[in-house]
Write a protein that holds these residues in place. Structure first.
Motif, mmCIF file in Angstrom:
data_model
loop_
_atom_site.group_PDB
_atom_site.id
_atom_site.type_symbol
_atom_site.label_atom_id
_atom_site.label_comp_id
_atom_site.label_asym_id
_atom_site.label_seq_id
_atom_site.Cartn_x
_atom_site.Cartn_y
_atom_site.Cartn_z
ATOM 1 N N ALA A 254 42.824 34.477 29.371
ATOM 2 C CA ALA A 254 41.887 33.352 29.196
ATOM 3 C C ALA A 254 42.645 32.088 28.781
ATOM 4 O O ALA A 254 42.420 31.005 29.336
ATOM 5 N N THR A 255 43.550 32.239 27.825
ATOM 6 C CA THR A 255 44.346 31.084 27.391
ATOM 7 C C THR A 255 45.291 30.638 28.497
ATOM 8 O O THR A 255 45.462 29.438 28.741
ATOM 9 N N ALA A 256 45.876 31.613 29.189
ATOM 10 C CA ALA A 256 46.783 31.280 30.288
ATOM 11 C C ALA A 256 46.045 30.495 31.364
ATOM 12 O O ALA A 256 46.577 29.517 31.911
ATOM 13 N N ARG A 257 44.831 30.916 31.665
ATOM 14 C CA ARG A 257 44.039 30.226 32.685
ATOM 15 C C ARG A 257 43.716 28.798 32.252
ATOM 16 O O ARG A 257 43.827 27.848 33.040
ATOM 17 N N TYR A 277 47.318 30.462 39.615
ATOM 18 C CA TYR A 277 45.982 30.153 39.075
ATOM 19 C C TYR A 277 44.920 31.004 39.747
ATOM 20 O O TYR A 277 43.979 31.468 39.075
ATOM 21 N N GLU A 278 45.059 31.234 41.042
ATOM 22 C CA GLU A 278 44.097 32.091 41.734
ATOM 23 C C GLU A 278 44.118 33.493 41.159
ATOM 24 O O GLU A 278 43.076 34.144 41.023
ATOM 25 N N PHE A 279 45.311 33.987 40.820
ATOM 26 C CA PHE A 279 45.428 35.291 40.172
ATOM 27 C C PHE A 279 44.725 35.267 38.823
ATOM 28 O O PHE A 279 43.971 36.201 38.480
ATOM 29 N N LEU A 280 44.967 34.206 38.041
ATOM 30 C CA LEU A 280 44.381 34.130 36.703
ATOM 31 C C LEU A 280 42.858 34.049 36.759
ATOM 32 O O LEU A 280 42.175 34.559 35.876
ATOM 33 N N ARG A 281 42.343 33.405 37.770
ATOM 34 C CA ARG A 281 40.889 33.296 37.913
ATOM 35 C C ARG A 281 40.243 34.654 38.132
ATOM 36 O O ARG A 281 39.058 34.851 37.832
ATOM 37 N N SER A 282 41.005 35.581 38.646
ATOM 38 C CA SER A 282 40.461 36.916 38.926
ATOM 39 C C SER A 282 40.554 37.853 37.742
ATOM 40 O O SER A 282 40.025 38.972 37.776
ATOM 41 N N ARG A 283 41.227 37.413 36.684
ATOM 42 C CA ARG A 283 41.404 38.290 35.532
ATOM 43 C C ARG A 283 40.210 38.199 34.589
ATOM 44 O O ARG A 283 39.609 37.145 34.430
#
Length: 283
Positions: A254-257, A277-283
């Protein structure tokens, strides 16, 4: 290689004292205003606009070349390099050297030659820089020995300079040991240097990268935050990217995103970050 060029006195800029060379006060002030404008544009990543500002400032010289014009030309070369036009940057540095021999400019051009694969031209420039460097300038001679891969001589120069009171020599000792793969000792030198010179951003980057490699994520975050707090001094983008990576390693997606969203606003052309960012959005 790019990191090395960053540390080469910002590609040799700010080398000359400012003087008007007989021009009117108004023209000098206009040139300096355009120079400042170009610096701001370069800091914002608009290198094409920066080069245009520097060119306008140089046009005002009306064929009269003094220290101010050479200073502006050095900034132009720096902007050309960061704008991914190293060959044009080399030409600009060559023009400066035709007008005035300078050890720093030879060093900067030598690094660019090495960056573009012309190792022989690089060695020639490093040697020329050494000839122009007084024996008493141990740090500069150490740097040149370092770039010429004469590490034993570089070590002698840096140690001598540090014993004489040069804080900069401590930083270059750290660089030398890092290059020689003695990273544990290099980090102790970087950390000692930061205690004396806490605003040297690239040193924070090196220490943080080591801490990340050791899995010391909390220490790395503290180091990165200290470096980021300095603003943009040439290493901000890398520090911000590393900060995002650390939060990912910690599993705090969440913080990384959130950090990545802010990062992409500042660096929208970073395609690798956009994919991440696309990867982070899926987490």
């Amino acid at each position: 290689m790019i990191k090395e060029i960053k540390k080469a006195a910002a590609l040799g800029v700010c080398l000359f004292c400012l003087c008007g060379c007989g021009k009117s006060k108004e023209i000098v002030e206009r040139q300096m205003s355009l120079r400042s404008q170009g610096m701001e544009q370069a800091r914002a990543g608009d290198y094409e606009a920066a080069v245009a500002s520097y060119d306008k400032a140089l046009e005002l010289a009306d064929m009269r070349v003094g220290a101010l014009e050479m200073d502006i030309a050095a900034y132009k070369a720096s902007a050309l390099y960061w704008g991914e036009k190293p060959e044009e940057a080399i030409k600009t540095f060559s023009t400066i050297l035709d007008l005035k021999k300078s050890a720093e400019i030879y060093l900067a051009r030598g690094l660019l030659y090495r960056e573009t694969g012309n190792s022989e031209a690089a060695k020639t420039d490093f040697s020329a820089a050494m000839e122009l460097t007084p024996e008493k300038d141990k740090v500069m001679r150490g740097r040149l020995s370092y770039y010429m891969e004469d590490y034993s001589k570089a070590k002698e120069y840096f140690e001598s300079a540090y014993e004489a009171g040069s804080k900069e020599a401590l930083y270059w000792q750290a660089e030398l040991y890092w290059q020689m793969k003695n990273e544990d000792y290099a980090i102790t030198l970087y950390q000692s240097y930061l205690q004396e010179e806490p605003e040297h951003q690239s040193a924070y980057e090196k220490v943080a990268s080591y801490q990340i490699g050791q899995g010391n994520y909390e220490e790395a975050l503290a180091t990165l935050e200290a470096g980021i707090a300095l603003g943009d001094k040439g290493n901000l983008q890398k520090l911000l990217a590393d900060e995002i990576a650390v939060y990912e390693y910690k599993g705090d997606f969440a913080t990384a995103r959130s950090k990545m969203e802010s990062y992409l606003k500042s660096y929208p052309d970073d395609e690798k970050a956009a994919r991440e960012y696309e990867f982070l959005r899926s987490r």
